[in-house]
Structures are given as structure tokens and as C-alpha cells.
Design a protein around this motif. Structure first.
Motif, PDB file in Angstrom:
ATOM      1  N   ALA A  38       1.027 -44.329  -8.011  1.00 47.32           N
ATOM      2  CA  ALA A  38       0.452 -43.441  -9.034  1.00 47.32           C
ATOM      3  C   ALA A  38       1.431 -42.332  -9.400  1.00 47.32           C
ATOM      4  CB  ALA A  38      -0.855 -42.850  -8.526  1.00 47.32           C
ATOM      5  N   ALA A  39       2.115 -41.777  -8.395  1.00 47.64           N
ATOM      6  CA  ALA A  39       3.056 -40.685  -8.651  1.00 47.64           C
ATOM      7  C   ALA A  39       4.253 -41.162  -9.463  1.00 47.64           C
ATOM      8  CB  ALA A  39       3.524 -40.084  -7.332  1.00 47.64           C
ATOM      9  N   LEU A  68       0.222 -45.619   2.051  1.00 46.74           N
ATOM     10  CA  LEU A  68       0.551 -44.614   1.031  1.00 46.74           C
ATOM     11  C   LEU A  68       0.873 -45.212  -0.334  1.00 46.74           C
ATOM     12  CD1 LEU A  68       2.853 -42.260   3.165  1.00 46.74           C
ATOM     13  CD2 LEU A  68       0.422 -41.972   2.649  1.00 46.74           C
ATOM     14  N   ASP A  87      -0.808 -46.561  -2.796  1.00 52.85           N
ATOM     15  CA  ASP A  87      -1.600 -46.123  -3.954  1.00 52.85           C
ATOM     16  C   ASP A  87      -1.078 -44.796  -4.492  1.00 52.85           C
ATOM     17  OD1 ASP A  87      -3.159 -48.344  -3.820  1.00 52.85           O
ATOM     18  OD2 ASP A  87      -4.825 -47.383  -2.749  1.00 52.85           O
ATOM     19  N   ARG A  88      -0.808 -43.862  -3.589  1.00 50.63           N
ATOM     20  CA  ARG A  88      -0.332 -42.544  -4.018  1.00 50.63           C
ATOM     21  C   ARG A  88       1.081 -42.614  -4.569  1.00 50.63           C
ATOM     22  NH1 ARG A  88      -2.386 -38.585   0.944  1.00 50.63           N
ATOM     23  NH2 ARG A  88      -4.614 -39.079   0.778  1.00 50.63           N
TER      24      ARG A  88
END
Length: 299
Positions: A33-34, A27, A29-30
């Protein structure tokens, strides 16, 4: 059958634990980015949230065993008799101190991680399924450093809290549970929780300068390990809880996690000479380890 029920419990709990271990890698990457690279969100808030979540996930399967007390798990208890029985009143009383340690003391570690300037939060991270030999070697070296740092920090701080002049004021609280249950891994005086539980676990990633994903994976593994060590059960395919359970009975032995410093300092001699040491391993049959290595008969 009891074996089928045990297999179901192990399948469900293992799925939860493995998913929790892999989640930071899958997770990232998400999450990165968030958070848009915000250090405070990633290192402080992220570490606290992940630590609390991992603690809850680690304990759910054992909380079920403690309260449901199914017949199939009885032969896997380390300690015999009613000493292992859990009452809701006692469990709830322990939970209040645990909640304080997890939600108030634990975030101190997150702040140290955030302020250390040693943790990598770069968004680029190799997939766990696409690691090169160089990546694997670096991760292995960092992980070894993390584990040894915790062993050093936990052993000496834990042993220090057993000093007669300190014990009755601090560490005695943790030893109220002579037959521990999983949630009591962090049932301790807040000072002890900070110095023996939080700091040794946090120190490794900071000393080694790891990526935050490896730090979160380590936090999860450390929480799972201490949960099993305090569970009071020695189940198939699980790490052995014999050494730390022996510590809760004997008080004066088995202060460390790996046993390295206990061996060097001679603080496990009774344990090494007893049947519990023979049982102190991971086993892969449904036969309870106490059946494989029965208690010696006294004539």
C-alpha cells in the motif's frame, strides 16, 4: 550457568531470525500500500533494503560471540586453537570490502530482479496462516526450484573460481579466512560476489516467477544459512557448518550448499570418510557435537 546463558543467546537470536523470516508475509499489505504498486520501489529499493537488513540481523548474534568470546561457546567451536580468535583490526579490514559488496555489488541483483519482468508484485497475498493446499503446493514447488537453482549456480561458479589460473586472482581473497567468521560470508572479490553469491540467489525467484514476498523470504533464509555456515560454530538447534568449514580448511572439497553436486562429482570424499561428516547434522542436546563424535585417536 553456561547452559542458561546459551539458552538466553539462542532465544534472543532465534526470535530475531524468525521475526525476520515472517516479516515479509506479515507486513506485505502495508508495504504494498505504501509503495502504491511502484515496481522500482518494491523490486529494486525493497530488495536492496531487505537484503541489507537481513544480513545485519543474521550477523548480530555471531558478532557478539566473536568479540565477547564467552566461555560457554568454546566447546562449540568447529576449529580448535587461536585460529578462530578475531581481532578488531582484521575484522574492520574485512568489513570495508564487505560493505562494498553489500552496498555496491548487491544492488546489481536487485536491478536484475527489477528488470526481469518475472517477479509478481500483486497486492493480494494469502495470509501465512490462511494458505490453501494449492497455495502451499505451489509455494513448495517454487521453493524447491529456487533451492536447486542456487545449488547449481553456486557449486559450478564456486568450483570454477578454484581453478588454479583464477584462484590466486579472485577466490584467494575469500580463503584468507581459513577459520571464517559470520560476516565473511560475503568477504570476496566483487566479481566472485556477483557471480557466486548474488546471481545464484537471485536466479531462483526469477526462473520460478515467484511473488516478491517469497523472494524476500528466500533472500533472508539464504543469508541466514551462509551466515551460519561461515560462523565457525556448530551449535545445538542450528544447521551444521561442518561442510563449509571443512572447505575453508581443505580448499578442494565441499563446493556446494546442499552437498548433492559434491556427491555426484566426488568432491566430498575426504569429508565423507572423516569424523566431520558424522557431526554434519542438526542436533538437539546441549552436549557439544565434538563430544558426541570425538576426534579419532592417533596411535
Amino acid at each position: 550457568s553456561p547452559h542458561a546463558v546459551m539458552l538466553l543467546w539462542m532465544t534472543l537470536s532465534s526470535t530475531m531470525w524468525i521475526s525476520c523470516l515472517l516479516a515479509p508475509w506479515l507486513l506485505w499489505d502495508r508495504v504494498s500500500a505504501a509503495a502504491k504498486g511502484d515496481e522500482f520501489l518494491l523490486l529494486y529499493i525493497g530488495s536492496i533494503v531487505w537484503g541489507v537488513f537481513s544480513y545485519v540481523v543474521a550477523n548480530i548474534p555471531f558478532v557478539y560471540l566473536d568479540f565477547a568470546d564467552p566461555e560457554w561457546v568454546q566447546p562449540y567451536r568447529i576449529q580448535d586453537g587461536d585460529n578462530k580468535k578475531v581481532t578488531f583490526t582484521r575484522w574492520w579490514r574485512a568489513l570495508r570490502l564487505i560493505a562494498f559488496n553489500v552496498l555496491a555489488v548487491g544492488p546489481i541483483g536487485g536491478y536484475l530482479l527489477y528488470r526481469s519482468g518475472r517477479i509478481d508484485i500483486s497486492p493480494s497475498l494469502p495470509s501465512p496462516f490462511d494458505l490453501t493446499l494449492v497455495d502451499i503446493g505451489r509455494l513448495a514447488f517454487q521453493f524447491l526450484g529456487i533451492v536447486l537453482t542456487e545449488e547449481f549456480g553456486f557449486y559450478y561458479s564456486h568450483r570454477a573460481f578454484h581453478h588454479p589460473r583464477i584462484y590466486k586472482y579472485v577466490h584467494k581473497i575469500h580463503h584468507e579466512w581459513t577459520a571464517p567468521v559470520s560476516i565473511t560470508s560475503v568477504y570476496a572479490h566483487p566479481l566472485e560476489h556477483a557471480l557466486s553469491n548474488v546471481l545464484p540467489v537471485m536466479a531462483g525467484p526469477m526462473v520460478m516467477g515467484t511473488h516478491v514476498v517469497l523472494a524476500w523470504t528466500w533472500f533472508t533464509l539464504a543469508l541466514f544459512t551462509t551466515t551460519v555456515s561461515h560462523s565457525g560454530y556448530h551449535l545445538p538447534f542450528h544447521p551444521s557448518a561442518e561442510a563449509h568449514d571443512h572447505h575453508h580448511v581443505a580448499f578442494t572439497e565441499c563446493f556446494g550448499v546442499l552437498g548433492i553436486l559434491d556427491y555426484l562429482h566426488g568432491t566430498n570424499r575426504t569429508f565423507l570418510d572423516g569424523v566431520k561428516f558424522k557431526r554434519h547434522r542438526t542436533y538437539y542436546t546441549t552436549e557439544p557435537i565434538k563430544v558426541t563424535y570425538p576426534d579419532p585417536k592417533h596411535e
